[in-house]
Design a protein around this motif. Structure first.
Motif, short mmCIF file in Angstrom:
data_model
loop_
_atom_site.label_atom_id
_atom_site.label_comp_id
_atom_site.label_asym_id
_atom_site.label_seq_id
_atom_site.Cartn_x
_atom_site.Cartn_y
_atom_site.Cartn_z
N GLY A 25 -7.06 14.82 5.67
CA GLY A 25 -5.89 14.49 4.20
C GLY A 25 -6.67 15.34 3.16
N LYS A 26 -7.89 15.90 3.18
CA LYS A 26 -8.74 16.52 2.04
C LYS A 26 -8.75 15.41 1.16
CE LYS A 26 -6.89 21.26 2.89
NZ LYS A 26 -5.53 20.98 3.09
N LEU A 27 -9.47 14.32 1.22
CA LEU A 27 -9.52 13.20 0.45
C LEU A 27 -10.72 13.22 -0.34
CD1 LEU A 27 -7.54 10.51 2.51
CD2 LEU A 27 -6.55 11.80 0.56
N ALA A 28 -11.52 13.57 0.18
CA ALA A 28 -13.24 13.47 -0.16
C ALA A 28 -13.55 12.26 -0.49
CB ALA A 28 -13.61 14.42 -1.44
N PRO A 83 -12.78 5.35 -0.68
CA PRO A 83 -11.63 5.49 -0.13
C PRO A 83 -10.34 5.89 -1.13
CG PRO A 83 -12.16 3.40 -0.06
CD PRO A 83 -13.20 4.06 -0.70
N VAL A 84 -9.33 6.48 -0.76
CA VAL A 84 -8.17 6.78 -1.55
C VAL A 84 -6.99 5.85 -0.98
CG1 VAL A 84 -6.16 8.20 -2.09
CG2 VAL A 84 -8.84 9.09 -1.94
N ALA A 85 -6.57 4.98 -1.54
CA ALA A 85 -5.50 3.91 -1.16
C ALA A 85 -4.14 4.58 -0.87
CB ALA A 85 -5.49 2.57 -2.28
N SER A 86 -3.92 5.39 -1.78
CA SER A 86 -2.60 6.12 -1.85
C SER A 86 -2.30 7.09 -0.63
CB SER A 86 -2.06 6.61 -3.23
OG SER A 86 -2.88 7.27 -3.62
N THR A 87 -2.67 6.90 0.64
CA THR A 87 -2.42 7.92 1.41
C THR A 87 -2.25 7.33 2.83
OG1 THR A 87 -3.63 9.52 2.63
CG2 THR A 87 -5.18 7.64 1.69
N LYS A 88 -1.72 7.93 3.74
CA LYS A 88 -1.47 7.30 5.20
C LYS A 88 -2.59 7.63 6.04
CE LYS A 88 0.93 11.64 6.91
NZ LYS A 88 -0.37 12.73 6.94
N ILE A 89 -3.70 8.24 5.37
CA ILE A 89 -4.92 8.17 6.17
C ILE A 89 -5.71 6.88 6.42
CG2 ILE A 89 -7.10 9.35 6.50
CD1 ILE A 89 -4.69 11.57 6.33
N PRO A 90 -5.79 6.28 7.52
CA PRO A 90 -6.42 5.07 7.59
C PRO A 90 -7.62 5.11 6.96
CG PRO A 90 -5.62 5.65 9.69
CD PRO A 90 -5.53 6.96 8.94
#
Ligand SMILES: Cc1cc2nc3c(=O)[nH]c(=O)nc-3n(C[C@H](O)[C@H](O)[C@H](O)COP(=O)(O)O)c2cc1C
Length: 174
Positions: A25-28, A83-90
């Motif tokens: 998800g390229k969340l870094a 971590p990024v909360a607003s994502t579907k990536i667990p």
């Protein structure tokens, strides 16, 4: 572990290399905070205060251990799982990515001729210490100590390969 550690430019290079990490998800979902040598005394003080808040009866040896930990190695990198909360990536995948990122930092460090170690210990799990570097839901993934080795490196026992690597044998085919 002794000086020299990587220069500022080398630290940037190490982190640039390490950012080529699997990241769904390229969340870094990771950060690195370098603690300069002239800030280590302040870090030691803050860690000891946090420890005394949790364990008011702490002994001298415990506090000296924390003091030493803050002063260890020419380069200290604090690894933050962010971590990024607003994502579907667990969350699990984001935390795995942080571990991979930290390991890539160690690989890049060793490839450049330095040595590095990954340590956690009490400070990594204390919220007041975490607040020195970030905020909820961030977590300290570890402290990376980097420098030059002044002794020949020794290998420690590793697991038996066959306990780790196997060939899948589906039950249906048996
Ligand atoms: C998340 C994490 C935390 C660790 N914390 C510590 C620690 O607090 N103290 C320690 O001696 N080793 C710790 N280790 C293990 C060391 O990083 C390292 O594996 C060990 O010192 C042996 O080094 P080597 O595997 O390069 O031979 C930790 C490893 C990981 C992945």
């Amino acid at each position: 572990m002794v000086a020299p550690g990587p220069s500022d430019a080398q630290i940037e290079e190490i982190v640039n290399i390490a950012m080529r990490t699997p990241d769904h998800g390229k969340l870094a979902p990771w950060k690195v905070i370098a603690v300069a040598l002239d800030q280590r005394a302040l870090l030691a003080q803050a860690i000891k205060s946090a420890y005394l808040k949790e364990k008011p009866n702490a002994g001298r040896m415990e506090l000296e251990g924390l003091e030493a930990m803050a002063h260890e190695a020419p380069t200290l990198l604090v690894m933050l799982s962010s971590p990024v909360a607003s994502t579907k990536i667990p969350l699990w995948e984001q935390e795995l990515s942080c571990g991979a990122f930290a390991m890539n930092i160690l690989h890049a460090t060793h490839a450049m001729g330095f040595v590095g170690g990954w340590i956690t210990g009490w400070p990594a799990y204390n919220e007041d210490v975490r607040d020195l570097f970030g905020s909820t839901p961030e977590k300290i993934a570890g402290f990376l100590y980097i420098g030059t080795s002044n002794a020949e490196l020794t290998e420690r026992p590793r697991p038996e390969l066959k306990k780790i690597l196997s060939l899948w044998t589906p039950a249906a085919a048996e």
